[in-house]
Design a protein around this motif. Structure first.
Motif, PDB file in Angstrom:
ATOM      1  N   THR A 177      -2.767  18.640  -2.574  1.00  0.00           N
ATOM      2  CA  THR A 177      -3.679  18.210  -2.553  1.00  0.00           C
ATOM      3  C   THR A 177      -3.650  16.848  -3.418  1.00  0.00           C
ATOM      4  OG1 THR A 177      -5.164  19.884  -2.049  1.00  0.00           O
ATOM      5  CG2 THR A 177      -6.119  17.624  -2.909  1.00  0.00           C
ATOM      6  N   ARG A 178      -3.152  16.962  -4.698  1.00  0.00           N
ATOM      7  CA  ARG A 178      -2.648  15.924  -5.459  1.00  0.00           C
ATOM      8  C   ARG A 178      -1.770  14.888  -4.972  1.00  0.00           C
ATOM      9  NH1 ARG A 178      -4.740  15.692 -10.549  1.00  0.00           N
ATOM     10  NH2 ARG A 178      -6.518  17.170 -10.543  1.00  0.00           N
ATOM     11  N   ALA A 179      -0.479  15.604  -4.256  1.00  0.00           N
ATOM     12  CA  ALA A 179       0.294  14.768  -3.676  1.00  0.00           C
ATOM     13  C   ALA A 179      -0.326  13.510  -2.618  1.00  0.00           C
ATOM     14  CB  ALA A 179       1.417  15.325  -2.976  1.00  0.00           C
ATOM     15  N   VAL A 187      -3.395  21.041   4.945  1.00  0.00           N
ATOM     16  CA  VAL A 187      -2.649  21.015   6.224  1.00  0.00           C
ATOM     17  C   VAL A 187      -3.000  19.659   6.825  1.00  0.00           C
ATOM     18  CG1 VAL A 187      -2.643  21.903   8.484  1.00  0.00           C
ATOM     19  CG2 VAL A 187      -2.262  23.483   6.414  1.00  0.00           C
ATOM     20  N   PHE A 188      -4.600  19.477   6.596  1.00  0.00           N
ATOM     21  CA  PHE A 188      -4.975  18.180   7.149  1.00  0.00           C
ATOM     22  C   PHE A 188      -4.483  16.787   6.573  1.00  0.00           C
ATOM     23  CE2 PHE A 188      -8.361  14.850   7.012  1.00  0.00           C
ATOM     24  CZ  PHE A 188      -8.344  14.630   8.405  1.00  0.00           C
ATOM     25  N   LEU A 189      -4.108  16.769   5.352  1.00  0.00           N
ATOM     26  CA  LEU A 189      -3.827  15.756   4.401  1.00  0.00           C
ATOM     27  C   LEU A 189      -2.069  15.621   4.629  1.00  0.00           C
ATOM     28  CD1 LEU A 189      -5.898  15.922   1.258  1.00  0.00           C
ATOM     29  CD2 LEU A 189      -6.087  14.589   3.257  1.00  0.00           C
ATOM     30  N   TRP A 190      -1.637  16.571   4.986  1.00  0.00           N
ATOM     31  CA  TRP A 190      -0.014  16.352   4.926  1.00  0.00           C
ATOM     32  C   TRP A 190       0.545  15.422   5.578  1.00  0.00           C
ATOM     33  CZ3 TRP A 190       3.464  17.205   1.535  1.00  0.00           C
ATOM     34  CH2 TRP A 190       4.648  17.251   1.888  1.00  0.00           C
ATOM     35  N   SER A 191      -0.194  15.018   7.014  1.00  0.00           N
ATOM     36  CA  SER A 191       0.444  14.024   7.741  1.00  0.00           C
ATOM     37  C   SER A 191       0.219  12.555   6.946  1.00  0.00           C
ATOM     38  CB  SER A 191      -0.536  13.891   9.046  1.00  0.00           C
ATOM     39  OG  SER A 191      -1.860  13.671   8.747  1.00  0.00           O
ATOM     40  N   ARG A 192      -0.772  12.555   6.126  1.00  0.00           N
ATOM     41  CA  ARG A 192      -1.030  11.298   5.289  1.00  0.00           C
ATOM     42  C   ARG A 192       0.174  11.120   4.442  1.00  0.00           C
ATOM     43  NH1 ARG A 192      -6.483   9.724   1.751  1.00  0.00           N
ATOM     44  NH2 ARG A 192      -5.344   8.005   0.655  1.00  0.00           N
ATOM     45  N   VAL A 193       0.460  12.513   3.719  1.00  0.00           N
ATOM     46  CA  VAL A 193       1.597  12.439   2.657  1.00  0.00           C
ATOM     47  C   VAL A 193       2.704  12.145   3.355  1.00  0.00           C
ATOM     48  CG1 VAL A 193       2.967  13.937   1.098  1.00  0.00           C
ATOM     49  CG2 VAL A 193       0.345  13.957   1.318  1.00  0.00           C
ATOM     50  N   ARG A 194       3.097  12.378   4.562  1.00  0.00           N
ATOM     51  CA  ARG A 194       4.151  12.154   5.200  1.00  0.00           C
ATOM     52  C   ARG A 194       4.359  10.788   5.559  1.00  0.00           C
ATOM     53  NH1 ARG A 194       5.261  16.473   9.774  1.00  0.00           N
ATOM     54  NH2 ARG A 194       3.074  15.914  10.180  1.00  0.00           N
ATOM     55  N   ARG A 195       3.427  10.137   6.079  1.00  0.00           N
ATOM     56  CA  ARG A 195       3.245   8.705   6.331  1.00  0.00           C
ATOM     57  C   ARG A 195       3.642   7.714   5.017  1.00  0.00           C
ATOM     58  NH1 ARG A 195      -1.031  10.138   9.692  1.00  0.00           N
ATOM     59  NH2 ARG A 195      -2.473   9.088   7.910  1.00  0.00           N
ATOM     60  N   PHE A 196       2.903   8.405   3.922  1.00  0.00           N
ATOM     61  CA  PHE A 196       3.083   7.604   2.756  1.00  0.00           C
ATOM     62  C   PHE A 196       4.635   7.452   2.306  1.00  0.00           C
ATOM     63  CE2 PHE A 196       3.559   7.640  -2.108  1.00  0.00           C
ATOM     64  CZ  PHE A 196       2.867   6.652  -2.471  1.00  0.00           C
ATOM     65  N   LEU A 197       5.328   8.696   2.223  1.00  0.00           N
ATOM     66  CA  LEU A 197       6.699   8.890   1.883  1.00  0.00           C
ATOM     67  C   LEU A 197       7.605   8.086   2.678  1.00  0.00           C
ATOM     68  CD1 LEU A 197       6.848  12.705   1.136  1.00  0.00           C
ATOM     69  CD2 LEU A 197       6.682  10.827  -0.527  1.00  0.00           C
ATOM     70  N   ARG A 198       7.300   8.019   4.220  1.00  0.00           N
ATOM     71  CA  ARG A 198       7.910   7.367   4.902  1.00  0.00           C
ATOM     72  C   ARG A 198       8.128   5.773   4.717  1.00  0.00           C
ATOM     73  NH1 ARG A 198       6.624   9.972   9.264  1.00  0.00           N
ATOM     74  NH2 ARG A 198       4.872   8.691   9.888  1.00  0.00           N
ATOM     75  N   ARG A 199       6.669   5.239   4.407  1.00  0.00           N
ATOM     76  CA  ARG A 199       6.734   3.877   4.079  1.00  0.00           C
ATOM     77  C   ARG A 199       7.395   3.575   2.950  1.00  0.00           C
ATOM     78  NH1 ARG A 199       1.072   4.521   5.699  1.00  0.00           N
ATOM     79  NH2 ARG A 199       0.675   4.762   3.346  1.00  0.00           N
TER      80      ARG A 199
END
Length: 202
Positions: A119-121, A173-185
């Motif tokens: 969640t913090r990530a 699980v819901f927020l993980w896609s947001r984390v992945r997008r952030f890491l990709r950017r």
């Protein structure tokens, strides 16, 4: 009465803030508010160390990225603390073996820790720091409230902890896609900066 609900709840809470759990249980036992807390958690040296580390966590947990680094360091600490506290609680009551209690408490702490770290990530992808402070404060208050509640109403507290754990897993699980997008950017920006520095001035 079985100590299992209290063991599970203390494990869940330890995965979020192990020092708060030790400090709260110790203070509740030392003041005579409950007789369910083992003497090992009521010792003055344990309370002092837990209090100092709790204050460190209160500060570190509210600073973006510092909180994630703190969580990484505590990936081992929180589950171990959850298992130890659970084993001590089981030894105090005698209704559950120390080994079984340690496994339940440690496992609950590990899962809740992973939920918190995930969640913090996701929260750290937000540019403003207020969300970290709000979430951290809610976590601290939630741990305090549920641990105290569990000492007097263990079954109800365990149900609340289980529901919160389930909701936390769903949120990660819901927020993980947001984390992945952030890491990709962030990776793309880093590569663009490296490419720009490699070209250099004409």
């Amino acid at each position: 009465m079985s100590v299992l609900p209290l063991v599970f709840t203390s494990g869940w809470a330890s995965g979020i803030n192990a020092y708060a759990v030790v400090l709260l249980l110790g203070v509740m036992g030392a003041t005579g508010a409950t007789d369910q807390v083992p003497g090992a958690l009521q010792r003055p040296d344990v309370l002092i160390v837990a209090g100092v580390l709790f204050l460190c966590e209160v500060v570190a947990d509210k600073i973006p990225y510092v909180d994630s680094a703190w969580d990484a360091v505590h990936t081992v600490v929180r589950p171990v603390a959850g298992g130890v506290v659970a084993a001590l609680l089981a030894g105090q009551s005698g209704s559950l073996s120390d080994l079984a209690a340690g496994a339940v408490g440690g496992s609950a702490a590990l899962v809740s820790h992973l939920v918190k770290a995930g969640t913090r990530a996701a929260i750290n992808t937000s540019p403003e720091p207020a969300s970290n402070i709000v979430v951290s404060t809610l976590e601290d208050l939630g741990v305090a409230g549920i641990v105290v509640f569990a000492l007097f109403h263990p079954v109800a507290a365990a149900i609340v902890a289980a529901v919160l754990l389930g909701l936390g897993i769903a949120l990660v699980v819901f927020l993980w896609s947001r984390v992945r997008r952030f890491l990709r950017r962030r990776r793309q920006r880093r590569e663009e900066r490296r490419a720009g520095s490699a070209v250099g001035p004409a």
